[in-house]
Enzyme design. Structure first.
Site, PDB file in Angstrom:
ATOM      1  N   SER A  52     105.024 -17.997  66.579  1.00 48.69           N
ATOM      2  CA  SER A  52     106.279 -17.910  65.838  1.00 48.69           C
ATOM      3  C   SER A  52     107.186 -19.131  66.021  1.00 48.69           C
ATOM      4  O   SER A  52     107.369 -19.633  67.125  1.00 48.69           O
ATOM      5  CB  SER A  52     107.045 -16.653  66.266  1.00 48.69           C
ATOM      6  OG  SER A  52     108.287 -16.601  65.615  1.00 48.69           O
TER       7      SER A  52
ATOM      8  N   THR B 204     108.316  -8.441  61.882  1.00 52.84           N
ATOM      9  CA  THR B 204     107.214  -9.071  61.168  1.00 52.84           C
ATOM     10  C   THR B 204     106.001  -8.159  61.160  1.00 52.84           C
ATOM     11  O   THR B 204     106.032  -7.046  61.708  1.00 52.84           O
ATOM     12  CB  THR B 204     106.890 -10.445  61.788  1.00 52.84           C
ATOM     13  OG1 THR B 204     105.966 -11.136  60.937  1.00 52.84           O
ATOM     14  CG2 THR B 204     106.286 -10.310  63.178  1.00 52.84           C
TER      15      THR B 204
ATOM     16  N   LYS C 153     106.911  -3.922  59.294  1.00 55.80           N
ATOM     17  CA  LYS C 153     108.010  -3.941  58.337  1.00 55.80           C
ATOM     18  C   LYS C 153     108.234  -2.585  57.671  1.00 55.80           C
ATOM     19  O   LYS C 153     109.349  -2.267  57.261  1.00 55.80           O
ATOM     20  CB  LYS C 153     107.778  -5.020  57.275  1.00 55.80           C
ATOM     21  CG  LYS C 153     107.885  -6.436  57.837  1.00 55.80           C
ATOM     22  CD  LYS C 153     107.811  -7.490  56.748  1.00 55.80           C
ATOM     23  CE  LYS C 153     107.969  -8.877  57.341  1.00 55.80           C
ATOM     24  NZ  LYS C 153     108.014  -9.930  56.298  1.00 55.80           N
TER      25      LYS C 153
ATOM     26  N   ASN D  27     112.873  -6.269  57.414  1.00 55.32           N
ATOM     27  CA  ASN D  27     112.565  -7.385  58.317  1.00 55.32           C
ATOM     28  C   ASN D  27     113.757  -7.779  59.187  1.00 55.32           C
ATOM     29  O   ASN D  27     113.668  -8.718  59.973  1.00 55.32           O
ATOM     30  CB  ASN D  27     112.054  -8.612  57.535  1.00 55.32           C
ATOM     31  CG  ASN D  27     113.179  -9.421  56.937  1.00 55.32           C
ATOM     32  OD1 ASN D  27     114.148  -8.882  56.423  1.00 55.32           O
ATOM     33  ND2 ASN D  27     113.057 -10.738  56.995  1.00 55.32           N
TER      34      ASN D  27
ATOM     35  N   ASP E  89     113.872 -11.078  53.363  1.00 54.33           N
ATOM     36  CA  ASP E  89     112.766 -11.764  52.681  1.00 54.33           C
ATOM     37  C   ASP E  89     113.054 -11.911  51.188  1.00 54.33           C
ATOM     38  O   ASP E  89     112.588 -12.860  50.554  1.00 54.33           O
ATOM     39  CB  ASP E  89     111.453 -10.994  52.863  1.00 54.33           C
ATOM     40  CG  ASP E  89     110.850 -11.186  54.240  1.00 54.33           C
ATOM     41  OD1 ASP E  89     111.129 -12.221  54.878  1.00 54.33           O
ATOM     42  OD2 ASP E  89     110.101 -10.301  54.689  1.00 54.33           O
TER      43      ASP E  89
ATOM     44  N   GLY F 179     100.621  -6.148  49.684  1.00 56.95           N
ATOM     45  CA  GLY F 179     101.354  -5.770  50.888  1.00 56.95           C
ATOM     46  C   GLY F 179     102.846  -6.000  50.764  1.00 56.95           C
ATOM     47  O   GLY F 179     103.395  -6.117  49.657  1.00 56.95           O
ATOM     48  N   GLY F 180     103.512  -6.095  51.928  1.00 61.38           N
ATOM     49  CA  GLY F 180     104.962  -6.241  51.950  1.00 61.38           C
ATOM     50  C   GLY F 180     105.443  -7.531  51.315  1.00 61.38           C
ATOM     51  O   GLY F 180     106.434  -7.544  50.564  1.00 61.38           O
ATOM     52  N   ALA F 181     104.762  -8.637  51.589  1.00 64.11           N
ATOM     53  CA  ALA F 181     105.165  -9.910  50.990  1.00 64.11           C
ATOM     54  C   ALA F 181     105.006  -9.867  49.477  1.00 64.11           C
ATOM     55  O   ALA F 181     105.809 -10.445  48.733  1.00 64.11           O
ATOM     56  CB  ALA F 181     104.337 -11.050  51.580  1.00 64.11           C
TER      57      ALA F 181
ATOM     58  N   TYR G 209     103.046 -20.996  55.458  1.00 63.44           N
ATOM     59  CA  TYR G 209     103.655 -22.295  55.776  1.00 63.44           C
ATOM     60  C   TYR G 209     102.861 -23.088  56.808  1.00 63.44           C
ATOM     61  O   TYR G 209     103.230 -24.226  57.137  1.00 63.44           O
ATOM     62  CB  TYR G 209     105.095 -22.112  56.265  1.00 63.44           C
ATOM     63  CG  TYR G 209     105.243 -21.193  57.456  1.00 63.44           C
ATOM     64  CD1 TYR G 209     105.108 -21.675  58.755  1.00 63.44           C
ATOM     65  CD2 TYR G 209     105.536 -19.850  57.280  1.00 63.44           C
ATOM     66  CE1 TYR G 209     105.240 -20.826  59.845  1.00 63.44           C
ATOM     67  CE2 TYR G 209     105.673 -19.000  58.362  1.00 63.44           C
ATOM     68  CZ  TYR G 209     105.529 -19.498  59.641  1.00 63.44           C
ATOM     69  OH  TYR G 209     105.656 -18.663  60.722  1.00 63.44           O
TER      70      TYR G 209
END
Length: 407
Positions: free
Chosen positions: A13, A52, A56, A77, A93, A119-121, A192
Site C-alpha cells: 500500500s 480495501t 468494501k 471505502n 472511490d 466487482g466493487g471497482a 496503478y
C-alpha cells in the site's frame, strides 16, 4: 487521531505515504482476517479508516449509518467514528474515479462505455459513467455480455478495466484485445502498478487516450482525509501528491550504444535520486555467465533470450535506475517490458568516443555499422535523447531536468 487502512494483505500500500501529505494524523495498516472483522470494527482504536479489498462490502453490516453514495453503490471505502462512537461509512472511490475520468479529457456523454469486471471497482465506474451520460455495458465472464461476444460492442468509445488483470506482479496480460473496436477513443485502467498495464500499452500504441488509476488513488484519499479531519484540504494537493508518487514509483531506464556511459550515468543518477542502481548486463552475467562467453558458445540469439528474461524481471519493479545492454532495442518485445513502469532515456555519444573492449558485437561488426542499424530503434524506444559529450555531470543534470519536467 488514529486512522489507517483496513484490508487483508496490505504490504504493497501507498496509502500511508499519501495520507502523511494530507493531514496531521497517524495512519496505520490494519490487516485482519474475515473472522476478525466484527471485533476490530466494534472495539478497534481508530478514528477513521479506509477500506480495501476484500472488505468494501463486508464492513457494511457492522456500520451504524451510510452516506447516500455508499448506500447507492453498496460499497464502503471510508469509515469515520463519530463523536457518539457510532460508525458511518462513505465511498470516496466515486469522487476518485470521477476525477480520473475528468483528467483523461474523455467526453463520454451519449457514447458506449464498456466496464470490464463486476466487482466493487466496476460498480463505482458504472455509476460515474452513467452520471456522465454514457451508455454503460458491463463485460464479465458470465451473463448477457461476456468476453466471448464482444463483437456486439464494436461501437464502444471507452473501455474501463475494473479487474485486477495486469496488475503487479502478474504483468504483461490484458483482459481483451483492442483490435475489434474501431470507434474506440480511450482506455482507463484502475490499476496503478505498473504505470502502464498491457491494456494501456496496447491503447497507447494505437494513439488512444489512456489513464491509469494513480490519480484515482490520490483523489479518493484526498476526500477521505477531509472526512477524517472534518476540515477542507486544498484540491491542489491532488496533483502535487500525484507527481511525487509518480516520481517515486516509476523506473528511470537508460538505453544506448555499448560504451555510451549508461553505467556511469546510472550510478550517479541513483545516488542523486536516492535509488537503487541495476545494471542489466551485470544481472545477466551473475545468472548466466560471461557475456563474451555466451556469444562465443551459444550465439547472439541465446543471449538475447537471456536478456529479455532479465528485463522482464527488472522492468516490472519500481523506483529503480536501470542501465540496459546496448542491443536490447533489437527485440521489440523488450519495449513494453521497459516502458510499462519506466521513462526511457537514450544516451547518445559520438562514435569515436565509444570503447569496444569486451563488447563482442562492437568488435565483430564495428561501431559505425552497429549504430546505423540501431539508431532508429533507440529513437523508437526512447522517450528522450540526452547527449553525453561534455561529461557525466552535464548529462546527469540534463536527465534529471527532463525527468522532473515529464512528471
Amino acid at each position: 487521531m488514529n486512522c489507517g487502512l483496513l484490508g487483508r494483505t496490505l504490504g504493497h500500500s501507498y496509502s500511508p505515504q499519501i495520507h502523511a501529505k494530507l493531514g496531521d494524523y497517524a495512519y496505520a495498516l490494519y490487516e485482519n482476517e474475515p473472522e476478525e472483522l466484527e471485533d476490530f470494527l466494534r472495539r478497534g482504536d481508530f478514528s477513521g479508516l479506509n477500506v480495501t479489498i476484500p472488505y468494501k462490502k463486508a464492513v457494511i453490516p457492522f456500520l451504524d449509518d451510510l452516506s447516500p453514495i455508499a448506500r447507492e453503490l453498496g460499497a464502503v471505502n471510508t469509515i469515520v467514528r463519530r463523536e457518539d462512537g457510532t460508525l458511518i461509512g462513505h465511498n470516496t472511490d466515486f469522487f476518485g474515479f470521477s476525477a480520473m475520468l475528468k483528467r483523461s479529457g474523455l467526453e463520454v456523454a451519449g457514447k458506449k462505455a464498456l466496464v470490464l469486471g463486476s466487482g466493487g471497482a466496476s460498480a463505482t465506474a458504472q455509476a460515474v459513467l452513467r452520471k456522465a451520460g454514457a451508455q454503460v455495458v458491463v463485460i464479465s465472464r458470465s451473463g448477457e455480455n461476456t468476453y466471448d461476444n464482444l463483437e456486439k460492442h464494436q461501437d464502444a468509445a471507452v473501455i474501463v478495466n475494473a479487474t485486477p488483470l495486469g496488475m503487479y506482479p502478474k504483468v504483461g496480460v490484458a483482459p481483451l484485445s483492442l483490435d475489434g473496436f474501431p470507434a474506440l477513443e480511450g482506455v482507463l485502467d484502475v490499476i496503478y502498478n505498473p504505470a502502464k498495464t498491457q491494456l494501456l500499452l496496447d491503447a497507447e500504441e494505437r494513439g488512444l487516450v489512456t489513464q491509469n488509476g494513480l490519480w484515482m488513488l490520490v483523489a479518493q484519499a484526498w476526500e477521505s482525509a477531509q472526512w477524517f479531519t472534518g476540515s477542507p484540504i486544498p484540491q491542489e494537493r491532488i496533483p502535487e501528491i500525484h507527481k511525487a508518487l509518480r516520481g517515486q514509483m516509476e523506473n528511470l531506464v537508460l538505453i544506448g550504444m555499448p560504451g555510451c556511459g549508461k553505467t556511469t550515468l546510472g550510478t550517479a543518477l541513483a545516488q542523486a535520486m536516492g535509488r537503487e542502481f541495476v545494471d542489466a548486463d551485470q544481472v545477466l552475467e551473475a545468472r548466466f555467465g560471461s557475456i563474451p562467453e555466451i556469444f562465443a558458445t551459444e550465439g547472439e540469439a541465446a543471449f538475447r533470450e537471456m536478456e529479455t528474461q532479465v528485463l522482464a524481471e527488472l522492468g516490472k519493479q519500481s523506483s529503480l535506475v536501470i542501465a540496459t545492454g546496448g542491443g536490447c532495442v533489437t527485440r521489440q518485445e523488450n519495449y513494453p517490458l521497459l516502458h510499462q513502469n519506466g521513462v526511457i532515456f537514450h544516451i547518445h555519444r559520438p562514435l569515436e568516443q565509444l570503447p569496444t573492449a569486451g563488447r563482442p558485437l562492437s568488435v565483430q561488426r564495428g561501431t559505425a555499422a552497429l549504430y546505423e542499424e540501431r539508431k532508429p530503434l533507440y529513437q523508437a524506444f526512447g522517450d528522450y535523447t540526452v547527449e553525453n559529450t561534455q561529461g557525466p555531470q552535464e548529462a546527469v543534470a540534463a536527465i534529471l531536468k527532463l525527468w522532473e519536467e515529464g512528471l
